[in-house]
Design a protein around this motif. Structure first.
Motif, mmCIF file in Angstrom:
data_model
loop_
_atom_site.group_PDB
_atom_site.id
_atom_site.type_symbol
_atom_site.label_atom_id
_atom_site.label_comp_id
_atom_site.label_asym_id
_atom_site.label_seq_id
_atom_site.Cartn_x
_atom_site.Cartn_y
_atom_site.Cartn_z
ATOM 1 N N PRO A 225 0.807 -1.227 0.000
ATOM 2 C CA PRO A 225 0.000 0.000 0.000
ATOM 3 C C PRO A 225 0.840 1.276 0.000
ATOM 4 O O PRO A 225 1.864 1.358 0.669
ATOM 5 C CB PRO A 225 -0.824 -0.107 1.285
ATOM 6 N N ILE A 226 0.381 2.223 -0.778
ATOM 7 C CA ILE A 226 1.024 3.546 -0.831
ATOM 8 C C ILE A 226 -0.088 4.568 -0.600
ATOM 9 O O ILE A 226 -1.179 4.430 -1.159
ATOM 10 C CB ILE A 226 1.686 3.763 -2.207
ATOM 11 N N ALA A 227 0.196 5.565 0.226
ATOM 12 C CA ALA A 227 -0.856 6.561 0.469
ATOM 13 C C ALA A 227 -0.694 7.739 -0.482
ATOM 14 O O ALA A 227 0.417 8.249 -0.667
ATOM 15 C CB ALA A 227 -0.792 7.031 1.910
ATOM 16 N N LEU A 228 -1.786 8.113 -1.081
ATOM 17 C CA LEU A 228 -1.795 9.310 -1.921
ATOM 18 C C LEU A 228 -2.789 10.283 -1.292
ATOM 19 O O LEU A 228 -3.989 9.997 -1.229
ATOM 20 C CB LEU A 228 -2.223 8.963 -3.352
ATOM 21 N N ILE A 229 -2.258 11.379 -0.776
ATOM 22 C CA ILE A 229 -3.136 12.356 -0.121
ATOM 23 C C ILE A 229 -3.333 13.537 -1.064
ATOM 24 O O ILE A 229 -2.366 14.164 -1.493
ATOM 25 C CB ILE A 229 -2.544 12.820 1.233
ATOM 26 N N PRO B 174 0.535 -5.081 -7.624
ATOM 27 C CA PRO B 174 1.558 -5.000 -6.558
ATOM 28 C C PRO B 174 1.504 -3.700 -5.754
ATOM 29 O O PRO B 174 1.819 -3.700 -4.580
ATOM 30 C CB PRO B 174 2.873 -5.125 -7.318
ATOM 31 N N ILE B 175 1.137 -2.603 -6.425
ATOM 32 C CA ILE B 175 1.088 -1.343 -5.677
ATOM 33 C C ILE B 175 -0.383 -0.924 -5.515
ATOM 34 O O ILE B 175 -1.100 -0.707 -6.497
ATOM 35 C CB ILE B 175 1.907 -0.240 -6.389
ATOM 36 N N ASP B 176 -0.766 -0.854 -4.278
ATOM 37 C CA ASP B 176 -2.152 -0.519 -3.987
ATOM 38 C C ASP B 176 -2.211 0.951 -3.553
ATOM 39 O O ASP B 176 -1.706 1.309 -2.494
ATOM 40 C CB ASP B 176 -2.624 -1.456 -2.853
ATOM 41 N N ILE B 177 -2.777 1.776 -4.397
ATOM 42 C CA ILE B 177 -2.824 3.215 -4.081
ATOM 43 C C ILE B 177 -4.027 3.494 -3.179
ATOM 44 O O ILE B 177 -5.180 3.380 -3.596
ATOM 45 C CB ILE B 177 -2.940 4.072 -5.373
ATOM 46 N N ASN B 178 -3.722 3.847 -1.948
ATOM 47 C CA ASN B 178 -4.799 4.231 -1.024
ATOM 48 C C ASN B 178 -4.957 5.744 -1.093
ATOM 49 O O ASN B 178 -4.131 6.477 -0.566
ATOM 50 C CB ASN B 178 -4.442 3.850 0.419
ATOM 51 N N THR B 179 -5.987 6.179 -1.752
ATOM 52 C CA THR B 179 -6.147 7.623 -1.943
ATOM 53 C C THR B 179 -6.974 8.229 -0.813
ATOM 54 O O THR B 179 -8.069 7.749 -0.513
ATOM 55 C CB THR B 179 -6.835 7.903 -3.298
ATOM 56 N N LYS B 180 -6.386 9.242 -0.206
ATOM 57 C CA LYS B 180 -7.116 9.971 0.835
ATOM 58 C C LYS B 180 -7.356 11.384 0.299
ATOM 59 O O LYS B 180 -6.397 12.091 -0.031
ATOM 60 C CB LYS B 180 -6.280 10.006 2.113
ATOM 61 N N VAL B 181 -8.596 11.726 0.168
ATOM 62 C CA VAL B 181 -8.920 13.035 -0.409
ATOM 63 C C VAL B 181 -9.290 14.009 0.701
ATOM 64 O O VAL B 181 -10.223 13.762 1.471
ATOM 65 C CB VAL B 181 -10.088 12.901 -1.423
ATOM 66 N N LEU B 182 -8.522 15.091 0.779
ATOM 67 C CA LEU B 182 -8.810 16.115 1.797
ATOM 68 C C LEU B 182 -9.419 17.344 1.132
ATOM 69 O O LEU B 182 -9.037 17.704 0.024
ATOM 70 C CB LEU B 182 -7.528 16.524 2.516
#
Lengths: 394, 393
Positions: free
Chosen positions: A118-122, B169-177
């Motif tokens: 997992p990679i975080a994209l803010i 393989p790469i899981d993009i966890n998007t956090k929208v502010l």
């Protein structure tokens, strides 16, 4: 209808415009300056190199390679490397960066062990355009990694490399952005914006002139000069504007469009004819509305505030169908609505004639409505003027 | 004498409330325009974008793909194309925003490991639709593609725990502010409404003094201020501020709740920023009003300066993507800086210290406004500083 009278009134109107600095500014300086100023804003058509911050807690070759790939995309520019999220948040809160990419510790280890990493994209979503662009670019890079990983797996099972490539991505989407190949902001907004500039400067300048007639008590005089004939009056009063804005329209399509690299895929002739119809309809509407103003300043103030609602109600930035029916109804009564539709179909899309017939019919109906409204208002004002004259005599 | 400004303040409040023009600008226009703008985007997000599908394969897999499309919250299939349809005309005739073309032998080719391309055409004359279609089309296609890959991987022997890591393989966890709902009302209405407040206040302030000269009421004003120009300015400023704050109150306390717009940030910080923003606009308007005796010309300048404020603010198109001259022009409009501070507080809930750069810039504008006021006082001194005889009238 008397051409001589119309010509005299037209010359008088031109003199009034020439002598009034404010009208002159609205009609002659504002369109050209706004064209240059606002048109050139979208000269680059699209954004590039959106500033992004990174927090790389892994500091491995793999994490660096991933970040390099992100940085190499057209839309992203990594400008800030932070040691922790708290530090990165500072850049985010200051709006120095529009997004943050956070790579956790163990990124490389998991990647090599074929575990989901997992990679975080803010994203700072207070402005949609940049947020969407960064999101899209980062996800595309992640997809590249996915393809590579699948290929490697298939090869490890003895499948030859060329077949492995095919097996890694069996179905792909070839997305073609029709009419605006790069899906850019400039081609989307500029054609409508240029027309809006003309529409609004015309309305402001013209309404100032109509209001000035009332402010200076010249309405009765103008009616008298037109021999109380509506056609004489309206053509004399509006002729100058029709000619001026026809010239601006030619300038828009023949000069501004090529400068801003905007396409005209349909017939230039029909574009010109329909544009003239549109300006005439707008002028009739403008005269009708302005005839209620008794002060030049008030006319200017009110007209200046119509720009945003008139533009946005046409559905140019949003789905027209998603608007409340009342707004759809009002929008359909404004000449700008069918004209924008026609403009899109004629310039960007270049569709067959029969596909914009509805817009032309709507525009003609609105032209008729504008004409009738102006005629009735003229009759009313004329009657009132005569009545007040009669009262004065008595 | 000390309280002269208070008399001017009361006089100005009365004068403005009696003026038709001020009533239009402070009452009718905000109510009408704010609600029109809010209503345009009241649905918040676009759902069910109409699309057409041309299934040239008519197989199990193509039907699965169509089901995936139907399941997407953003897409709605409104037309099934046949071979007779011309792609370009379908956009207009059938009012669809996208066309999905599933090629012949789609299923067979997938089984034979021949890569297949689904062709998607988006009507990108509107990039809002274009972007949404791009996103949804990519998601749906990648999902089906990944499902096929998983099906191909499984028989080759793989630890089930490694399937996800191999396929994605790469899981993009998007956090929208700041507007995580991608809601257009939250996005556009606050920006458009605040730019209109700037325009309203600037326009009215640009007629604060020259209108008195035009209506021959300046002598009365001068007498009430006992000839003290600063009492005049302060009294008028407070009156305009009352109107400006009322507009902000109307926006934040009525319009925002009606359209369900949340304020994430601190109200106190927002108040400070608004106070400074309103002050700058009133002061700039006063400067123009004192400098330009003709109120129509003053209004022209106000309109010309303020009208493009929204375009240049960088709200819908970033300043860094503009040519240098335009980005420079953006910097000389106070709204650009206010908006940055406003977004920081209202959407990102940043602490006050993060809006200090914007506060500093707005203070520079205030200094410029004071300079213009002084310049106006010098240029029109004959009309402003009346002889003592007149001032006592």
């Amino acid at each position: 209808m008397n051409l001589k009278i119309i010509w005299i009134l037209l010359k008088k109107e031109a003199t009034q415009v020439y002598n009034d600095h404010s009208i002159l500014l609205a009609l002659l300086a504002a369109p050209l300056l706004y064209f240059a100023l606002m048109g050139s804003t979208y000269f680059n058509k699209d954004e590039e190199k959106v500033s992004v911050g990174i927090v790389d807690l892994d500091q491995s070759q793999s994490s660096k390679a991933f970040l390099n790939k992100i940085n190499a995309t057209q839309k992203i520019k990594i400008i800030q490397a932070c040691n922790n999220l708290a530090e990165a948040k500072h850049g985010f809160n200051s709006f120095d960066v529009q997004a943050l990419v956070h790579i956790p510790k163990g990124f490389e280890k998991k990647l090599k062990a074929h575990e989901s990493t997992p990679i975080a994209l803010i994203l700072n979503n207070s402005k949609f355009l940049s947020s969407n662009d960064v999101n899209k670019a980062v996800n595309l890079v992640a997809m590249e990694y996915a393809e590579k990983s699948r290929e490697t797996f298939f090869e490890s099972k003895g499948i030859n490399p060329s077949l492995a490539v095919k097996k890694a991505q069996p179905i792909t989407a070839q997305i073609n952005a029709v009419y605006n190949p790069t899906n850019n902001y400039g081609n989307f907004l500029l054609p409508a914006l240029l027309i809006l500039i003309l529409h609004q400067t015309l309305l402001i300048g013209f309404s100032e002139s109509v209001a000035l007639d009332r402010e200076k008590n010249q309405v009765a005089l103008r009616f008298k000069e037109s021999e109380y004939n509506f056609l004489n009056y309206i053509l004399g009063k509006t002729g100058f504007y029709i000619l001026l804005y026809s010239a601006y329209m030619l300038l828009t399509f023949l000069v501004a469009y090529p400068i801003f690299d905007l396409p005209i895929n349909g017939s230039l002739f029909s574009l010109i004819i329909v544009s003239i119809l549109f300006f005439i309809a707008a002028i009739f509407y403008g005269w009708f509305v302005s005839s209620f103003f008794k002060s030049q300043a008030r006319a200017m103030e009110i007209m200046a505030f119509t720009s945003y609602p008139v533009f946005l109600i046409t559905g140019i930035t949003w789905s027209f169908k998603e608007m409340p029916w009342v707004l759809q109804f009002i929008s359909n009564l404004i000449p700008l609505k069918p004209y924008f539709e026609f403009l899109k179909k004629q310039t960007i899309m270049g569709v067959d004639n029969y596909l914009y017939r509805t817009e032309i019919i709507q525009l003609l109906i609105l032209l008729l409505i504008g004409y009738v409204a102006a005629l009735l208002r003229f009759k009313y004002l004329q009657k009132r003027e005569l009545k007040s004259k009669l009262t004065q005599v008595i | 004498m000390t309280w002269a400004f208070y008399h001017i303040f009361k006089r100005e409040l009365l004068r403005l409330s009696k003026q038709k023009s001020a009533r239009n600008l402070f009452l009718i226009i905000p109510v009408v325009v704010f609600f029109i703008l809010g209503s345009i985007y009241y649905k918040g997000a676009i759902r069910d974008l109409s699309i057409a599908v041309y299934d040239n394969d008519n197989s199990t897999l193509s039907r699965t793909y169509i089901r995936y499309l139907e399941a997407s919250p953003n897409l709605k299939i409104t037309y099934y194309m046949s071979s007779k349809d011309d792609i370009e005309n379908v956009f207009v005739k059938n009012e669809v925003q996208g066309i999905f073309y599933i090629p012949k032998d789609f299923h067979k080719d997938v089984l034979k490991n021949v890569p297949v391309q689904i062709k998607i055409y988006t009507n990108s004359t509107n990039i809002v639709f274009g972007n949404l279609l791009y996103k949804s089309a990519s998601q749906v296609t990648q999902l089906l593609s990944a499902a096929v890959v998983v099906k191909n991987i499984a028989p080759l022997g793989i630890n089930p725990n490694k399937i996800l890591g191999t396929v994605m393989p790469i899981d993009i966890n998007t956090k929208v502010l700041g507007n995580p709902e991608y809601n257009y009302v939250y996005y556009l209405l606050p920006g458009l409404a605040t730019v209109l407040i700037q325009m309203i206040l600037f326009f009215t302030a640009s007629r604060a003094f020259n209108n008195e000269w035009k209506l021959n009421t300046y002598t009365n004003l001068y007498a009430m201020a006992n000839g003290n120009i600063w009492s005049m300015i302060l009294g008028k400023y407070l009156a305009y501020m009352v109107f400006g704050l009322s507009l902000c109150g109307f926006l934040l306390a009525i319009v925002f709740p009606v359209f369900g717009i949340p304020i994430y940030g601190n109200i106190g910080s927002l108040f400070v920023l608004l106070l400074l923003f309103l002050t700058v606009n009133i002061a700039l308007g006063f400067g123009i009003s004192l400098l330009l005796k003709d109120e129509i010309i003053a209004l022209d300048v106000a309109i010309f300066y303020n009208s493009p404020a929204f375009v240049f603010s960088g709200f819908t198109f970033p300043i860094w993507a503009m040519p240098w001259f335009n980005s420079l022009y953006a910097q000389v409009i106070p709204y650009t800086h206010f908006l940055t501070g406003f977004l920081k507080i209202y959407q990102l809930n940043t602490p006050f210290k993060f809006i200090l750069p914007e506060i500093q810039k707005l203070f520079i504008f205030l200094a410029i406004a004071v300079f213009i006021i002084i310049l106006g006082l010098i240029v029109n001194r004959k009309h402003i500083f009346l002889p003592p005889k007149l001032s006592t009238l």
